[in-house]
Structures are given as C-alpha cells and as structure tokens.
Scaffold this motif. Structure first.
Motif, PDB file in Angstrom:
ATOM      1  N   SER A   1       0.860  -1.184   0.000  1.00 16.11           N
ATOM      2  CA  SER A   1       0.000   0.000   0.000  1.00 16.11           C
ATOM      3  C   SER A   1       0.894   1.231   0.000  1.00 16.11           C
ATOM      4  CB  SER A   1      -0.940   0.012   1.210  1.00 16.11           C
ATOM      5  OG  SER A   1      -0.207   0.024   2.421  1.00 16.11           O
TER       6      SER A   1
ATOM      7  N   ARG B   1       0.815   5.267   0.707  1.00 17.89           N
ATOM      8  CA  ARG B   1       0.031   6.346   1.325  1.00 17.89           C
ATOM      9  C   ARG B   1       0.635   7.701   0.965  1.00 17.89           C
ATOM     10  NH1 ARG B   1       0.264   9.220   6.143  1.00 17.89           N
ATOM     11  NH2 ARG B   1       2.065   7.986   6.835  1.00 17.89           N
TER      12      ARG B   1
ATOM     13  N   THR C   1      -4.651   6.418   0.215  1.00 18.30           N
ATOM     14  CA  THR C   1      -3.828   5.216   0.312  1.00 18.30           C
ATOM     15  C   THR C   1      -4.264   4.253  -0.785  1.00 18.30           C
ATOM     16  OG1 THR C   1      -3.539   5.441   2.709  1.00 18.30           O
ATOM     17  CG2 THR C   1      -3.134   3.274   1.760  1.00 18.30           C
ATOM     18  N   ARG C   2      -3.308   3.864  -1.623  1.00 16.65           N
ATOM     19  CA  ARG C   2      -3.642   3.008  -2.761  1.00 16.65           C
ATOM     20  C   ARG C   2      -2.994   1.636  -2.599  1.00 16.65           C
ATOM     21  NH1 ARG C   2      -3.286   5.324  -8.699  1.00 16.65           N
ATOM     22  NH2 ARG C   2      -5.061   6.427  -7.757  1.00 16.65           N
ATOM     23  N   PRO C   3      -3.778   0.562  -2.709  1.00 15.99           N
ATOM     24  CA  PRO C   3      -3.209  -0.787  -2.632  1.00 15.99           C
ATOM     25  C   PRO C   3      -2.537  -1.182  -3.944  1.00 15.99           C
ATOM     26  CG  PRO C   3      -5.573  -0.905  -2.969  1.00 15.99           C
ATOM     27  CD  PRO C   3      -5.250   0.549  -2.818  1.00 15.99           C
TER      28      PRO C   3
END
Length: 211
Positions: free
Chosen positions: A94, A96, A134-136
């Motif tokens: 992830s 952020r 926040t990107r997975p």
C-alpha cells in the motif's frame, strides 16, 4: 500684488496649471505602484507560509502488508550440482500519500533478488495518488530460472533447506505544491523460505524516503 501672484499660477480660464496636474498624476501613479508591490509581497509571503506549513511536501510511504509464497518447485541435477527452481511470490503493498495535493509517480518495476542478483521482476505502471489517499498494489514476482544457473551458491543454500530472497520496490515521482518537488520512496524486504516445508518463515522490511 499677492492676488496677482496667486492668479499667475492659474490659466486664464481659472484652471490649475498643467505642471501641477502632471505632478499630481505622477504621485498617484507612484502610490499605485507601491500599493501593488506591497500586495504582491504579501501574497508571496502568504504562499510561502502555506507552502512551508499547511502544504509542505511530505514523504509518500510504501508499506508491505504481506508477502505470500504462491508456488515453489525445486528439482536437483546432482551430476552438474545445479538446482532448477521455480518460485512465485505475491506482495501486497500500500502506498500512502499524506500530502494535501496529488502524488504523481513514474512507471517502474519491482524486483526479486537472490544475494544481490535480480532473478525476477514485475512492472509497476505510472499513476497518480490523490490527496491523503492510500492506494493498494498487488505485485506478483516469479523467479526467472535461467538467471540462477550461473550462481554457485544456490545449490548449497537449497541443500541446507533455506532460500534467502529480497524484494525491492522503488517509486519516483513529483508532488506539486508551489513548485515541483521530486520524491523517491522505496522498500526492501528480506525473506527466508523454508524449502523443505515449502513456506515463508521470516520477513523483515526496511523503508526509505527522500525528498
């Protein structure tokens, strides 16, 4: 005499002399310029203060949530003292972005390494992460077996029952506040695979970010 002197500063029509009007216009123009300059300085200071406080560029953070061993295949060629190895790892990451503006990063790749040698990689396409988002990221890394044939230490490591591997991911991009600020964020995870039991038994990750 005084009246004649005062009257001499006026035109026959009773209006102010042109020199006085010209001087007054110059003063007004100068005052306007000073006011505009003061406003520009104040606006510049305001943007500078905001850029150093509220909109100050912060470091995007890559976090490794988990690394899972999806596949492990091992075969030995005793005559040549070689190991044929197939390993597939899935990394759940992830990223952020703590900034109040977006973080735009370039395309890159995640790599799988064995004692400093890159033995597998996976592409990470370019993208943008929004403000405080926040990107997975899910990355699958597979060993390219042909890259291991020349490594003499692999045979002894696998025969001893353990396989040390390292994953590495680096993102380079830009945060635009008042101007472009280049940011680099990376993570390195040291892994240890129990070959006999076919499982991942140890994982230690290190994080680094540069502005």
């Amino acid at each position: 005499m005084d009246m004649e002197s005062r009257q001499g500063n006026k035109s026959p029509s009773g209006m102010t002399h042109p020199n006085h009007r010209s001087s007054s216009k110059k003063k007004r123009a100068r005052n306007c310029c000073l006011i505009c300059l003061a406003v520009l300085i104040l606006v510049g200071l305001l943007f500078l203060i905001l850029g150093l406080t509220v909109f100050k560029a912060k470091k995007p953070v890559i976090t490794v949530n988990s690394v899972v061993l999806r596949d492990l295949g091992v075969s030995f060629d005793i005559t040549k003292l070689q190991v044929h190895l197939n390993v597939t790892l899935q990394a759940d990451l992830s990223v952020r972005n703590p900034n109040r503006v977006g973080f735009k990063y370039d395309s890159t790749s995640a790599s799988l390494q064995y004692k400093g040698q890159v033995i597998g990689d996976a592409p990470v396409p370019a993208g943008k992460i929004g403000s405080r988002e926040t990107r997975p990221m899910n990355i699958t890394l597979t060993v390219m077996a042909d890259r291991l044939f020349s490594n003499s230490g692999l045979y002894s490591d696998v025969m001893s029952g353990g396989l040390p591997l390292t994953t590495y991911v680096k993102l380079s991009g830009v945060v635009r506040v008042l101007f472009k600020i280049h940011v680099k964020s990376s993570t390195t995870c040291d892994l240890y695979i129990d070959v006999l039991n076919r499982k991942l038994v140890n994982q230690t990750c290190h994080y680094k970010t540069n502005l």
